[in-house]
Design an enzyme around this catalytic site. Structure first.
Site, PDB file in Angstrom:
ATOM      1  N   ARG A 185       0.847  -1.203   0.000  1.00 28.56           N
ATOM      2  CA  ARG A 185       0.000   0.000   0.000  1.00 28.56           C
ATOM      3  C   ARG A 185       0.873   1.240   0.000  1.00 28.56           C
ATOM      4  O   ARG A 185       1.993   1.210   0.518  1.00 28.56           O
ATOM      5  CB  ARG A 185      -0.863   0.051   1.268  1.00 28.56           C
ATOM      6  CG  ARG A 185      -1.838  -1.051   1.395  1.00 28.56           C
ATOM      7  CD  ARG A 185      -2.852  -0.728   2.467  1.00 28.56           C
ATOM      8  NE  ARG A 185      -2.339  -0.816   3.826  1.00 28.56           N
ATOM      9  CZ  ARG A 185      -3.107  -1.020   4.874  1.00 28.56           C
ATOM     10  NH1 ARG A 185      -4.401  -1.152   4.736  1.00 28.56           N
ATOM     11  NH2 ARG A 185      -2.591  -1.080   6.080  1.00 28.56           N
ATOM     12  N   ASP A 261      -9.640   2.991  14.197  1.00 26.61           N
ATOM     13  CA  ASP A 261      -8.306   2.579  13.741  1.00 26.61           C
ATOM     14  C   ASP A 261      -8.250   2.448  12.222  1.00 26.61           C
ATOM     15  O   ASP A 261      -7.172   2.224  11.666  1.00 26.61           O
ATOM     16  CB  ASP A 261      -7.889   1.256  14.406  1.00 26.61           C
ATOM     17  CG  ASP A 261      -8.887   0.143  14.177  1.00 26.61           C
ATOM     18  OD1 ASP A 261      -9.998   0.222  14.715  1.00 26.61           O
ATOM     19  OD2 ASP A 261      -8.561  -0.805  13.445  1.00 26.61           O
ATOM     20  N   ASN A 262      -9.392   2.598  11.578  1.00 24.48           N
ATOM     21  CA  ASN A 262      -9.402   2.575  10.113  1.00 24.48           C
ATOM     22  C   ASN A 262      -9.651   3.962   9.531  1.00 24.48           C
ATOM     23  O   ASN A 262      -9.911   4.095   8.330  1.00 24.48           O
ATOM     24  CB  ASN A 262     -10.482   1.617   9.605  1.00 24.48           C
ATOM     25  CG  ASN A 262     -10.090   0.160   9.816  1.00 24.48           C
ATOM     26  OD1 ASN A 262      -8.902  -0.155   9.899  1.00 24.48           O
ATOM     27  ND2 ASN A 262     -11.069  -0.706   9.921  1.00 24.48           N
TER      28      ASN A 262
HETATM   29  N1  LIG Z   1      -4.362 -11.969  10.418  1.00 23.71           N
HETATM   30  C1  LIG Z   1      -4.014 -11.027  11.282  1.00 23.71           C
HETATM   31  N2  LIG Z   1      -2.889 -11.138  12.004  1.00 23.71           N
HETATM   32  C2  LIG Z   1      -2.515 -10.207  12.890  1.00 23.71           C
HETATM   33  N3  LIG Z   1      -3.219  -9.104  13.140  1.00 23.71           N
HETATM   34  C3  LIG Z   1      -4.358  -8.914  12.436  1.00 23.71           C
HETATM   35  C4  LIG Z   1      -4.807  -9.862  11.485  1.00 23.71           C
HETATM   36  N4  LIG Z   1      -5.964  -9.404  10.965  1.00 23.71           N
HETATM   37  C5  LIG Z   1      -6.225  -8.235  11.554  1.00 23.71           C
HETATM   38  N5  LIG Z   1      -5.265  -7.921  12.455  1.00 23.71           N
HETATM   39  C6  LIG Z   1      -5.182  -6.754  13.311  1.00 23.71           C
HETATM   40  O1  LIG Z   1      -6.459  -6.507  13.881  1.00 23.71           O
HETATM   41  C7  LIG Z   1      -6.706  -5.118  13.961  1.00 23.71           C
HETATM   42  C8  LIG Z   1      -7.975  -4.727  13.260  1.00 23.71           C
HETATM   43  O2  LIG Z   1      -8.063  -5.370  12.026  1.00 23.71           O
HETATM   44  P1  LIG Z   1      -8.510  -4.709  10.671  1.00 23.71           P
HETATM   45  O3  LIG Z   1      -9.132  -5.789   9.865  1.00 23.71           O
HETATM   46  O4  LIG Z   1      -9.220  -3.438  10.877  1.00 23.71           O
HETATM   47  O5  LIG Z   1      -7.083  -4.325  10.104  1.00 23.71           O
HETATM   48  P2  LIG Z   1      -6.294  -4.839   8.879  1.00 23.71           P
HETATM   49  O6  LIG Z   1      -7.187  -5.066   7.741  1.00 23.71           O
HETATM   50  O7  LIG Z   1      -5.387  -5.943   9.234  1.00 23.71           O
HETATM   51  O8  LIG Z   1      -5.318  -3.632   8.687  1.00 23.71           O
HETATM   52  P3  LIG Z   1      -5.359  -2.169   8.183  1.00 23.71           P
HETATM   53  O9  LIG Z   1      -6.282  -1.391   9.063  1.00 23.71           O
HETATM   54  O10 LIG Z   1      -3.935  -1.826   8.361  1.00 23.71           O
HETATM   55  O11 LIG Z   1      -5.800  -2.220   6.755  1.00 23.71           O
HETATM   56  C9  LIG Z   1      -5.457  -4.442  13.422  1.00 23.71           C
HETATM   57  O12 LIG Z   1      -4.644  -4.180  14.520  1.00 23.71           O
HETATM   58  C10 LIG Z   1      -4.866  -5.503  12.547  1.00 23.71           C
HETATM   59  O13 LIG Z   1      -3.483  -5.342  12.378  1.00 23.71           O
END
Ligand SMILES: Nc1ncnc2c1ncn2[C@@H]1O[C@H](COP(=O)(O)OP(=O)(O)OP(=O)(O)O)[C@@H](O)[C@H]1O
EC number: 2.7.7.-
Length: 498
Positions: A185, A261-262
């Protein structure tokens, strides 16, 4: 005898000079670490337009160097890679510490516009912020993030960009085992509202100030001269967020997980998870199967955007100094959102002026669309074909409605409204086509491309991306990508699993 010259690899990765301005912050803001290698990586897709933003020539994106660097296998020479800490409110509830659980910031490089862009790998292995997660992202969600980032950019909507998807046969366990991938990204900064909340809720005022000063100096330098730069920062982020929400609504985009956080501190669309584009119009539509209460339903997005700005305001309050000033910085959200949406909807309807009854015309239109479950994208695109003298052109538009008589009555009002400003069919259609995309990333299109990619055929991902690079163009050879979703697509559900 071999009579072919061995051409040097196109100028590519080697010319990228990494710095890392985020790494200049104190160590508490992040953990320095390298990505976890991705076994036997291969290129799924790369965006030439995104590559150009950092001066990479298209052939460089197919090079082994590129694949090794953006799978996380080969450290970019001078990169100081790290995972950042942040916290956030998830579904309205304080979630405490989160952080880059599967994202690793490689650093920032010079951008072709004279600025800098941070490059971040998503799905590049566990970090100290992974909690229960495996640090990986599956191919399915990586393709969705890649395609939608680039599609939103082409729609003119502020967003993080996606440079590439690199796949691997390594499996990760989700509802079932799925192959993994890494998306690269790009954005000037990946700082989130939750990055500020992190320090606020931990009572770390000094770090809060350090982060705010970093963001202002790096990304809002014009605010440094304000009498209260923190107030100015909140006001500007509020403005950008309000405008972003209007842009989402106008194109029928639903984010799905608008947790703090998004939310990008730069007002960019960030984190493409269970997003969707509105098809059969229903303002209550929930695109994220996991969001049972509908907190992030389409019609609620603008209000949630405001709520999230309040969460940021709460975190910035100690720096701004008073509740009154903080509320004042947040106070213009509704007016800014309303004005932007009004501007965008008028453009969508081909209306150049404002008239007192425009709201009624719009309300009646949305009520009709809802009553007939009209496809959002097709409706606006076909509306441009309507002729002022009623001599046809609107048959395909009319066909979208169950209640055709009600549509005819509305179309009469719309024509009468157009006549108030001396509208011309041809020029109006041209203007409307530049506001109403023909091609959006419908879930079923993404799903089709994903299923092929899971069989190692990446042609559909690449083709879809190219179509979505020109969403406002007719592209007659790709007309089937602009049609109503097929019946099988009705059962498609998208959840947070990624
Ligand atoms: N497979 C995973 N392993 C480790 N941490 C994860 C995983 N999936 C999500 N997280 C963490 O959970 C939290 C919320 O997840 P969310 O789906 O909003 O984020 P993401 O899609 O991983 O990341 P971003 O917001 O950077 O696009 C974040 O801290 C993210 O890093």
């Amino acid at each position: 005898m071999n009579n072919r010259l061995a051409f040097p690899e196109a100028t590519g990765i080697a010319h990228l000079r990494f710095a890392n301005s985020f790494a200049s912050l104190p160590a508490a803001f992040y953990t320095r670490l390298a990505p976890t290698p991705l076994p036997a990586p291969y290129l799924v897709a790369a965006s030439e337009q995104a590559a150009q933003l950092i001066g990479l020539a298209p052939p460089a994106c197919a090079s082994e160097d590129f694949i090794q660097t953006f799978s996380g296998n080969r450290a970019a020479a001078d990169s100081q890679s790290l995972a950042a800490v942040y916290s956030g409110h998830q579904f309205g509830v304080w979630a405490g510490q989160l952080g880059d659980g599967r994202a690793i910031l490689l650093g920032d490089v010079a951008a072709s516009d004279g600025g800098r862009l941070e490059l971040q790998l998503k799905g590049s292995g566990a970090t100290p912020y992974s909690r229960m997660g495996d640090g990986r992202a599956v191919l399915r969600s990586s393709i969705r993030e890649y395609l939608c980032s680039e599609a939103m950019a082409a729609l003119g909507i502020p967003t993080s960009r996606a440079l590439s998807v690199i796949g691997s046969d390594q499996l990760a366990m989700r509802e079932r085992p799925e192959t993994t991938a890494v998306v690269t990204r790009m954005a000037p900064s990946f700082v989130r509202f939750g990055s500020f909340e992190h320090w606020y809720y931990n009572n770390r005022r000094e770090e809060l100030k350090t982060l705010a000063d970093h963001v202002i100096a790096g990304f809002y330098p014009e605010l440094q001269a304000a009498s209260n730069p923190y107030h100015a920062l909140l006001a500007e982020v509020t403005r950008r967020t309000a405008q972003l929400m209007a842009q989402w609504q106008a194109v029928g985009f639903m984010h799905g997980v608008m947790n703090t956080d998004n939310m990008s501190i730069l007002g960019l669309t960030l984190d493409y998870g269970p997003f969707g584009f509105m098809e059969a119009y229903d303002p209550g539509h929930i695109c994220n199967h996991t969001d049972q209460q509908g907190r992030y339903a389409y019609a609620r997005q603008p209000q949630i955007g405001h709520w999230n700005c309040f969460a940021l305001g709460q975190a910035l309050l100690p720096l701004i100094g008073s509740v009154e000033e903080t509320e004042a910085a947040l106070g213009n959200y509704q007016a800014i959102y309303g004005a932007k949406l009004d501007e965008l909807l008028h453009a969508k309807l081909g209306l150049a002026s404002r008239q007192p009854d425009d709201d009624k015309l719009l309300d009646a239109m949305f009520a009709l669309m809802q009553g007939s479950h009209v496809d959002f994208t097709l409706f606006f695109r076909r509306l441009g074909n309507l002729r002022l003298d009623g001599s046809g052109g609107d048959e395909a538009l009319r066909d979208l409605f169950i209640d055709r008589a009600a549509f005819d009555a509305w179309a009469l009002q719309y024509r009468a409204r157009l006549k108030l400003e001396n509208s011309q069919d041809r020029s109006r259609k041209l203007a409307m086509d530049a506001s109403n995309p023909k091609y959006v990333l419908r879930n079923y299109l993404a799903q089709t491309a994903i299923e092929r990619a899971q069989e190692k055929d990446f042609s559909e991902v690449r083709k879809l991306q190219q179509i979505l690079e020109n969403p406002f163009d007719e592209q007659p050879q790709h007309a089937r990508y602009a049609e109503l979703p097929p019946d099988w697509a009705r059962g498609l559900e998208v959840s947070c699993s990624s």
